[in-house]
Design a protein around this motif. Sequence first.
Motif, PDB file in Angstrom:
ATOM      1  N   UNK A  48      95.840  14.533  56.911  1.00  0.00           N
ATOM      2  CA  UNK A  48      95.285  14.917  55.610  1.00  0.00           C
ATOM      3  C   UNK A  48      93.848  14.438  55.450  1.00  0.00           C
ATOM      4  N   UNK A  49      93.182  14.922  54.377  1.00  0.00           N
ATOM      5  CA  UNK A  49      91.825  14.487  54.097  1.00  0.00           C
ATOM      6  C   UNK A  49      91.787  13.009  53.760  1.00  0.00           C
ATOM      7  N   UNK A  50      90.621  12.379  53.849  1.00  0.00           N
ATOM      8  CA  UNK A  50      90.499  10.944  53.579  1.00  0.00           C
ATOM      9  C   UNK A  50      91.079  10.496  52.243  1.00  0.00           C
ATOM     10  N   UNK A  51      90.945  11.314  51.179  1.00  0.00           N
ATOM     11  CA  UNK A  51      91.481  10.918  49.880  1.00  0.00           C
ATOM     12  C   UNK A  51      92.998  10.799  49.887  1.00  0.00           C
ATOM     13  N   UNK A  52      93.640  11.445  50.848  1.00  0.00           N
ATOM     14  CA  UNK A  52      95.100  11.405  50.956  1.00  0.00           C
ATOM     15  C   UNK A  52      95.573  10.506  52.084  1.00  0.00           C
ATOM     16  N   UNK A  53      94.684   9.628  52.547  1.00  0.00           N
ATOM     17  CA  UNK A  53      95.065   8.640  53.548  1.00  0.00           C
ATOM     18  C   UNK A  53      94.737   8.991  54.974  1.00  0.00           C
ATOM     19  N   UNK A  54      94.069  10.116  55.215  1.00  0.00           N
ATOM     20  CA  UNK A  54      93.727  10.498  56.576  1.00  0.00           C
ATOM     21  C   UNK A  54      92.696   9.565  57.183  1.00  0.00           C
ATOM     22  N   UNK A  55      92.954   9.128  58.407  1.00  0.00           N
ATOM     23  CA  UNK A  55      92.070   8.188  59.098  1.00  0.00           C
ATOM     24  C   UNK A  55      91.842   8.645  60.531  1.00  0.00           C
ATOM     25  N   UNK A  56      90.636   8.405  61.040  1.00  0.00           N
ATOM     26  CA  UNK A  56      90.341   8.657  62.440  1.00  0.00           C
ATOM     27  C   UNK A  56      90.683   7.393  63.244  1.00  0.00           C
ATOM     28  N   UNK A  57      91.166   7.556  64.487  1.00  0.00           N
ATOM     29  CA  UNK A  57      91.326   8.836  65.184  1.00  0.00           C
ATOM     30  C   UNK A  57      92.724   9.454  65.031  1.00  0.00           C
ATOM     31  N   UNK A  58      93.664   8.724  64.425  1.00  0.00           N
ATOM     32  CA  UNK A  58      95.050   9.170  64.426  1.00  0.00           C
ATOM     33  C   UNK A  58      95.296  10.494  63.733  1.00  0.00           C
ATOM     34  N   UNK A  59      94.510  10.808  62.677  1.00  0.00           N
ATOM     35  CA  UNK A  59      94.731  12.032  61.921  1.00  0.00           C
ATOM     36  C   UNK A  59      93.713  13.120  62.241  1.00  0.00           C
ATOM     37  N   UNK A  60      92.957  12.928  63.291  1.00  0.00           N
ATOM     38  CA  UNK A  60      91.993  13.953  63.715  1.00  0.00           C
ATOM     39  C   UNK A  60      92.740  15.218  64.123  1.00  0.00           C
ATOM     40  N   UNK A  61      92.235  16.383  63.649  1.00  0.00           N
ATOM     41  CA  UNK A  61      92.803  17.664  64.074  1.00  0.00           C
ATOM     42  C   UNK A  61      91.764  18.562  64.733  1.00  0.00           C
ATOM     43  N   UNK A  62      90.496  18.189  64.629  1.00  0.00           N
ATOM     44  CA  UNK A  62      89.455  19.018  65.212  1.00  0.00           C
ATOM     45  C   UNK A  62      88.083  18.522  64.828  1.00  0.00           C
ATOM     46  N   UNK A  63      87.091  19.383  64.995  1.00  0.00           N
ATOM     47  CA  UNK A  63      85.712  18.991  64.685  1.00  0.00           C
ATOM     48  C   UNK A  63      84.948  20.128  64.028  1.00  0.00           C
ATOM     49  N   UNK A  64      84.034  19.748  63.160  1.00  0.00           N
ATOM     50  CA  UNK A  64      83.185  20.711  62.473  1.00  0.00           C
ATOM     51  C   UNK A  64      82.425  21.542  63.501  1.00  0.00           C
ATOM     52  N   UNK A  65      82.439  22.861  63.302  1.00  0.00           N
ATOM     53  CA  UNK A  65      81.818  23.769  64.267  1.00  0.00           C
ATOM     54  C   UNK A  65      80.646  24.537  63.682  1.00  0.00           C
ATOM     55  N   UNK A  66      80.835  25.113  62.494  1.00  0.00           N
ATOM     56  CA  UNK A  66      79.814  26.003  61.935  1.00  0.00           C
ATOM     57  C   UNK A  66      79.902  25.972  60.420  1.00  0.00           C
ATOM     58  N   UNK A  67      78.746  25.976  59.753  1.00  0.00           N
ATOM     59  CA  UNK A  67      78.702  26.024  58.294  1.00  0.00           C
ATOM     60  C   UNK A  67      77.748  27.122  57.860  1.00  0.00           C
ATOM     61  N   UNK A  68      77.964  27.632  56.660  1.00  0.00           N
ATOM     62  CA  UNK A  68      77.003  28.530  56.028  1.00  0.00           C
ATOM     63  C   UNK A  68      76.072  27.660  55.192  1.00  0.00           C
ATOM     64  N   UNK A  69      74.805  27.628  55.561  1.00  0.00           N
ATOM     65  CA  UNK A  69      73.855  26.772  54.861  1.00  0.00           C
ATOM     66  C   UNK A  69      73.704  27.206  53.407  1.00  0.00           C
ATOM     67  N   UNK A  70      73.653  26.225  52.526  1.00  0.00           N
ATOM     68  CA  UNK A  70      73.461  26.469  51.104  1.00  0.00           C
ATOM     69  C   UNK A  70      72.074  25.971  50.718  1.00  0.00           C
ATOM     70  N   UNK A  71      71.256  26.869  50.169  1.00  0.00           N
ATOM     71  CA  UNK A  71      69.898  26.520  49.785  1.00  0.00           C
ATOM     72  C   UNK A  71      69.630  26.975  48.358  1.00  0.00           C
ATOM     73  N   UNK A  72      68.715  26.284  47.705  1.00  0.00           N
ATOM     74  CA  UNK A  72      68.417  26.597  46.313  1.00  0.00           C
ATOM     75  C   UNK A  72      67.424  27.742  46.158  1.00  0.00           C
ATOM     76  N   UNK A  73      66.729  28.118  47.233  1.00  0.00           N
ATOM     77  CA  UNK A  73      65.651  29.091  47.131  1.00  0.00           C
ATOM     78  C   UNK A  73      66.185  30.500  46.880  1.00  0.00           C
ATOM     79  N   UNK A  74      67.257  30.875  47.569  1.00  0.00           N
ATOM     80  CA  UNK A  74      67.823  32.213  47.441  1.00  0.00           C
ATOM     81  C   UNK A  74      69.262  32.125  46.941  1.00  0.00           C
ATOM     82  N   UNK A  75      69.758  33.198  46.299  1.00  0.00           N
ATOM     83  CA  UNK A  75      71.164  33.181  45.888  1.00  0.00           C
ATOM     84  C   UNK A  75      72.085  33.113  47.090  1.00  0.00           C
ATOM     85  N   UNK A  76      73.189  32.399  46.940  1.00  0.00           N
ATOM     86  CA  UNK A  76      74.181  32.267  48.012  1.00  0.00           C
ATOM     87  C   UNK A  76      75.304  33.268  47.776  1.00  0.00           C
TER      88      UNK A  76
END
Length: 361
Positions: A189-217
Amino acid sequence: MDRDQARKMKEQLAAFARELAEKHGVVATPRSLGGQSVSEAADLVRAPTLALGLVPQPEGGFGIAVRYRLGVPRARSIVRKISAEVGPDVDVRRTGRIRPVSELGPRPPAPTSQADGDTDRRRPLRPGISIGHVGVTAGTLGAFVTRARPGGRDGGSNGTPDDGLYALSNYHVLAGSPEAQPGDVVLQPGPADGGLAPGDRIGELTQVVDLEAVEPAYTDAAIARLDQVPVDFEYPVGRVVKTARALGGEVVGKVGRTTSLTRGRVTAIELDDVIVGYEDLGALSFDDQIEIESLDDGPFSRGGDSGALVYREDGVALGLLFAGSESGGRSGKGLTYANPIDQVLEILGIELAGEPTQPFG
């Protein structure tokens, strides 16, 4: 009005609303933040900006959806003038401050003990459970997806299937800040629900959609490549692999980390200038968004439901839940906002993984 007529009127009203706001003084918008601090930028949601979209009419066709923040000075007078221009085809709703759903309600997201959804460690993984970047509180695992291999100098896909499986959720769930980097650990689970590394690791961040203030998202989305962990593709409606554009009026469901299974109705589509106040990024404007109100006694979503997949009652995916308001809707407990799922998939170059769906129960 048919859809094309409603779209043209929406464009005209957006220009009219800006003119009215400017008569009341300079209107700060997320597209002109300048050198302001994050806290100052977040306060821009107090500006008298309106979100305008389309709302389905009972007899067919579309009217104009007008959304404004409750308590914003001068907003009501602008809304009255906009409503007079539209006439009977207007649907006006007041909202509270709109924020990412990871930030609604108690902070951090609704404590584990107060969540009706699945906050436990789950293997196999399944949609609707707690997930999060190692430095984030917790959100929801929305869907499992596949993607084409990157190729070419522009970084686009070359059409060759990637042999990996990915978890889809929001940027503010799987990354959480501009400092996050591909390769960062994702926990279940996520950290707020007790998730801890490395035992609760399920994967790794791969790709994000960048959020910027200049243009609408358009999307608040990210994916994480999963390790070799067992996966269950089932939703309460079966396996979800088909997508569609929301037309308005659909009965929808979602399964989330905090409120579990809830039902709602799409009350507006193609909403532009939806101002969302992020703690780390300031106030951002989103275009072409879907609005949902609850059909239950409680809200459709609460803090921690960010990233949940929104699907039609026949199991066809419509959106990726990302934000909500503090008031409005049939229950008066808030409205929920989702990115159109086809936009999310196209921008990230991914597809839903799974099998044909079952009827909604």
